[in-house]
Design an enzyme around this catalytic site. Sequence first.
Site, short mmCIF file in Angstrom:
data_model
loop_
_atom_site.label_atom_id
_atom_site.label_comp_id
_atom_site.label_asym_id
_atom_site.label_seq_id
_atom_site.Cartn_x
_atom_site.Cartn_y
_atom_site.Cartn_z
N ARG A 25 0.81 -1.22 0.00
CA ARG A 25 0.00 0.00 0.00
C ARG A 25 0.84 1.27 0.00
O ARG A 25 0.46 2.27 -0.60
CB ARG A 25 -0.91 -0.02 1.25
CG ARG A 25 -1.65 1.27 1.56
CD ARG A 25 -2.37 1.18 2.90
NE ARG A 25 -1.47 0.86 3.99
CZ ARG A 25 -0.69 1.75 4.62
NH1 ARG A 25 -0.68 3.02 4.24
NH2 ARG A 25 0.09 1.37 5.62
N ARG A 180 -12.49 -19.61 28.16
CA ARG A 180 -11.85 -19.54 26.84
C ARG A 180 -12.35 -18.34 26.05
O ARG A 180 -12.20 -18.27 24.84
CB ARG A 180 -12.10 -20.85 26.09
CG ARG A 180 -11.44 -22.05 26.75
CD ARG A 180 -11.60 -23.31 25.91
NE ARG A 180 -12.98 -23.79 25.92
CZ ARG A 180 -13.46 -24.69 26.78
NH1 ARG A 180 -12.67 -25.19 27.73
NH2 ARG A 180 -14.72 -25.09 26.72
N ARG A 181 -12.96 -17.40 26.77
CA ARG A 181 -13.52 -16.20 26.14
C ARG A 181 -12.83 -14.92 26.63
O ARG A 181 -13.41 -13.84 26.57
CB ARG A 181 -15.02 -16.12 26.42
CG ARG A 181 -15.79 -17.34 25.94
CD ARG A 181 -17.25 -17.28 26.33
NE ARG A 181 -17.96 -18.49 25.96
CZ ARG A 181 -19.25 -18.71 26.20
NH1 ARG A 181 -19.97 -17.78 26.84
NH2 ARG A 181 -19.82 -19.84 25.83
N CYS A 200 -3.77 -3.15 13.25
CA CYS A 200 -2.86 -4.24 12.91
C CYS A 200 -2.99 -5.37 13.93
O CYS A 200 -2.86 -6.54 13.60
CB CYS A 200 -1.42 -3.75 12.86
SG CYS A 200 -1.08 -2.62 11.51
N ASP A 223 5.28 -4.81 10.69
CA ASP A 223 6.52 -4.18 10.20
C ASP A 223 7.64 -4.69 11.11
O ASP A 223 7.84 -4.20 12.21
CB ASP A 223 6.36 -2.66 10.28
CG ASP A 223 7.64 -1.88 10.02
OD1 ASP A 223 8.71 -2.51 9.85
OD2 ASP A 223 7.58 -0.64 10.00
N HIS A 261 6.43 -8.73 7.58
CA HIS A 261 7.19 -8.20 6.45
C HIS A 261 8.33 -7.28 6.88
O HIS A 261 8.29 -6.65 7.93
CB HIS A 261 6.27 -7.45 5.49
CG HIS A 261 5.44 -6.39 6.14
ND1 HIS A 261 4.17 -6.63 6.63
CD2 HIS A 261 5.69 -5.08 6.40
CE1 HIS A 261 3.68 -5.51 7.15
NE2 HIS A 261 4.59 -4.56 7.03
N ILE A 262 9.32 -7.22 6.00
CA ILE A 262 10.43 -6.28 6.13
C ILE A 262 10.37 -5.36 4.91
O ILE A 262 10.34 -5.83 3.77
CB ILE A 262 11.79 -7.01 6.17
CG1 ILE A 262 11.84 -7.97 7.36
CG2 ILE A 262 12.93 -6.00 6.26
CD1 ILE A 262 13.03 -8.91 7.33
N TYR A 263 10.31 -4.06 5.15
CA TYR A 263 10.30 -3.11 4.03
C TYR A 263 11.65 -3.12 3.31
O TYR A 263 12.69 -3.31 3.93
CB TYR A 263 9.97 -1.70 4.53
CG TYR A 263 8.51 -1.51 4.85
CD1 TYR A 263 7.57 -1.34 3.83
CD2 TYR A 263 8.05 -1.53 6.16
CE1 TYR A 263 6.23 -1.18 4.11
CE2 TYR A 263 6.70 -1.37 6.45
CZ TYR A 263 5.80 -1.20 5.42
OH TYR A 263 4.46 -1.05 5.70
N ALA A 317 7.08 3.77 6.88
CA ALA A 317 6.22 3.72 5.70
C ALA A 317 4.80 4.07 6.13
O ALA A 317 4.26 3.46 7.05
CB ALA A 317 6.25 2.34 5.06
#
Length: 318
Positions: A25, A180-181, A200, A223, A261-263, A317
Amino acid sequence: MATLEQPYLDLLNKIMIEGHDKEDRTGTGTRSIFGAQMRFNLSEGFPILTTKRVPFGLIKSELLWFLRGDTNIRFLLEHNNHIWDEWAFKNWVESDEYHGPDMTNFGLRSQEDAKFKQVYQEEMKKFDERILADRDFAVKFGNLGDVYGAQWRHWQKREGGFIDQIQNVIDQIKKTPYSRRLIVSAWNPEDVPNSALPPCHVLFQFYVNDGRLSVQLYQRSGDMFLGVPFNIASYSLLVNLIAQETGLKPGEFIHTLGDAHIYRNHFDQVKELLTRKPYDSPKLWLNPDKKKIEDFEMSDIKLVDYKHHGTIKAPVAV
């Protein structure tokens, strides 16, 4: 003593070797894998990185900001925290009221054009100063919408009113620790189009066993170089705070990522980081007199014996 950051270093290395190169993006491009998990034993120490300096003060103020239910960057700026500046600034420069220099795609342009970077920094400085000085301006342009603070503490109900998910989960941990809630969700499809940055950290779930409190976070997008080290420390701190309020000891932080991910413009920084030998992880100190998460101030939370390598700078970013 323990070195708790090894799962993070291993994942960085795996992404660099096995990851898929993709567009994204922001226009920067990434190398990523889908579906990853790291586990950190909080009984052995606090998993903040030692292979680079991570500013713990920013992590504290951001988490306290979330726990206040706040969504306006004014509180952060008052604590010299600029983590969320770019997203609020983006709202300002894209508004009809902004008449300054063209700030289109300011994140990428500021990395590639030194003259533009200076103009951008001047505009950002003026923006931050105005947020602090002008309350009406801060209300209009400092607010990031339904980000974590709102979703955690003021989840809007269809019929009116709101749900305080953090208080609810604390109450449940005390009353029914086997449940479990024990879940807090930040993802509301209705709010995503109006949010400065859709959450995120989609949801996290608590788990109680043998007097210890653990949490698993599902993060849709991570990131790895800039954001994830903050996330690891922030959720580890959250576990410790809630454990203190509920009379439990900290257990594990389990970090599950979707798109990890790595930019592309972080590759050199990652390679440098991976050459460094980690130190023993520090310990976390919480003021034992504070029994509720709302009572904690910045001075009530400290790291003990935090030894680290130097800072490695990298662009954000947006």
